[in-house]
Design a protein around this motif. Structure first.
Motif, PDB file in Angstrom:
ATOM      1  N   ARG A   1     -28.532  30.572   8.357  1.00 33.16           N
ATOM      2  CA  ARG A   1     -29.720  29.712   7.991  1.00 33.16           C
ATOM      3  C   ARG A   1     -29.689  29.088   6.756  1.00 33.16           C
ATOM      4  NH1 ARG A   1     -35.573  32.202  10.097  1.00 33.16           N
ATOM      5  NH2 ARG A   1     -34.079  32.362  11.790  1.00 33.16           N
TER       6      ARG A   1
ATOM      7  N   ARG B   1     -26.925  23.782  12.119  1.00 33.82           N
ATOM      8  CA  ARG B   1     -28.104  24.425  12.353  1.00 33.82           C
ATOM      9  C   ARG B   1     -28.032  25.011  13.614  1.00 33.82           C
ATOM     10  NH1 ARG B   1     -33.276  23.800  10.361  1.00 33.82           N
ATOM     11  NH2 ARG B   1     -34.788  23.779  11.857  1.00 33.82           N
TER      12      ARG B   1
ATOM     13  N   ALA C   1     -27.532  26.204   6.571  1.00 33.88           N
ATOM     14  CA  ALA C   1     -28.249  24.978   7.411  1.00 33.88           C
ATOM     15  C   ALA C   1     -29.097  24.236   6.587  1.00 33.88           C
ATOM     16  CB  ALA C   1     -28.720  25.367   8.718  1.00 33.88           C
TER      17      ALA C   1
END
Length: 425
Positions: free
Chosen positions: A250, A289, A253
């Motif tokens: 995460r 992502r 991303a």
């Protein structure tokens, strides 16, 4: 902003957003200093102290015992959010969370009451299990002994992740009768020495170095026979790694998207005037992502299997407990290779979206690959793939608790007696 609004998917429960709101300002504060700490090798003492004061270490403790009563899915989702801010901190607290999980699986007793009170007061436990060099798989050299009217602990451990930040250290040892035990000792005992000599290229700020015990005092009430620990512990500890990896994904991303949005320089042969308008670059950002999104979903699925094991353990049906523990271990093993691949890919292709300036040490973008590669090396995925394949083809249940060390000598009569489960640590 909620997880739903950020398109990371709904939280694992209706109350999750209320639970997360308590910690998100701390996560943001932790995130803001993460690169500076990495670049200057500043240990996260202050950040861990913030989490302790906020009750983060008591997430899994029932509300009636002073905790927050988080389910395993809520707990692991919060670890993903923390890891997106700084994966070093999640790793440093891994030993504590495993110890707490053992407490919440322990029947009502003086031991549970004592430790629930300590945990609810913000005290945390470090980890000291692995022995290196000529250590044996079968028993620990670290041991307790009688001295005067009391017990003392002697030995040396490595990979003692988080112990430098802890109030207590959870130690794997050998008991007076040669049995496997767990011992809790005070971090500030005069006989305890913790050294930050971890020299790994990743997870540099976890203080995963050496701890030495020299006649460290042991309270007999804090000695536990090892085989009484909760049965899904291998799966639990591994899922902390998976949640950490998902958080790294995460972070990759988020940071990649921000860097692409801010970038003004562009190649003359690119597919758009700016990186933010280049369809090829946007495709890579989207892939990163998507990888991160998938890892979160996988971790929550694994968490559900462990919740079933936890519920079975509390119910006390031995057959159901054994079955639920085996399934939890299998689901965790199935997830490991996939989550690892998704995050390692993301940590590499992020550089395809940016120019050579992204390779500067000051950007610290390389920390994501280094951290992910280090975490995913603790329990080699090749063994997990084999265990899953053996179950799928032959119905073989997964091995139980595993250790690393020198394997027992093979004999002509029983060449298959090496405990293969010990190959991963």
């Amino acid at each position: 902003m909620s997880q739903v609004d950020q398109a990371w998917g709904a939280g694992p429960s209706a109350r999750y957003e209320d639970l997360a709101k308590k910690f998100r300002p701390l996560f943001e504060e932790i995130r803001q200093g993460a690169i500076a700490r990495e670049f200057n090798r500043i240990l996260p003492d202050a950040q861990i102290a913030l989490l302790k004061r906020a009750g983060f270490g008591a997430l899994r403790l029932p509300e009636g015992e002073g905790g927050l009563g988080a389910t395993l899915a809520e707990f692991f989702n919060l670890l993903i959010e923390l890891s997106a801010a700084d994966s070093n901190i999640t790793q440093a607290l891994r030993g504590h969370f495993g110890f707490v999980e053992n407490v919440v699986n322990t029947a009502p007793s003086a031991f549970r009451r004592r430790w629930a009170e300590r945990i609810s007061n913000g005290e945390i436990a470090g980890n000291a299990w692995t022995e290196i060099g000529n250590a044996s798989q079968g028993a620990f050299a670290t041991h307790i002994a009688r001295k005067g009217d009391g017990l003392v602990l002697n030995g040396e451990k490595y990979y003692t992740t988080g112990s430098l930040f802890a109030d207590w250290i959870d130690v794997g040892a050998t008991g007076l009768e040669g049995e496997g035990i767990t011992v809790l000792v005070r971090r500030d005992d005069p006989g305890v020495r913790v050294v930050d000599d971890w020299d790994g290229f990743g997870q540099k700020l976890t203080a995963s170095g050496t701890t030495t015990f020299s006649d460290a005092r042991v309270d007999p009430l804090d000695v536990v026979v090892d085989d009484t620990k909760f049965g899904y512990s291998p799966a639990f500890y591994q899922t902390v790694h998976l949640a950490t990896l998902a958080g790294i994904g995460r972070a990759i991303a988020i940071e990649t998207a921000a860097a692409v949005s801010a970038r003004t320089r562009q190649f003359s042969h690119a597919a758009g005037p700016r990186s933010s308008q280049d369809p090829q670059v946007l495709q890579v950002v989207g892939r990163i992502r998507s990888n991160a999104y998938a890892t979160t979903a996988i971790v929550l699925q694994v968490a559900a299997a462990q919740e079933r094991a936890h519920v079975a353990n509390l119910a006390g049906n031995d057959e159901a407990v054994e079955r639920a523990n085996a399934v939890a271990e299998l689901e965790t093993s199935q997830a490991l290779g996939v989550v690892t691949n998704l995050v390692l890919e993301a940590s590499t292709i992020l550089f395809d979206t940016l120019g050579a300036s992204a390779a500067k040490s000051s950007t610290a973008l390389d920390r994501h690959w280094r951290n992910a590669r280090t975490i995913s090396s603790h329990n080699p995925r090749i063994y997990k793939d084999r265990i899953v394949g053996d179950f799928a083809v032959n119905g073989t249940p997964p091995p139980g608790q595993w250790r690393i060390g020198q394997a027992p000598a093979l004999t002509a009569e029983s060449p298959d007696k090496v405990d293969e489960s010990s190959a991963a640590a």
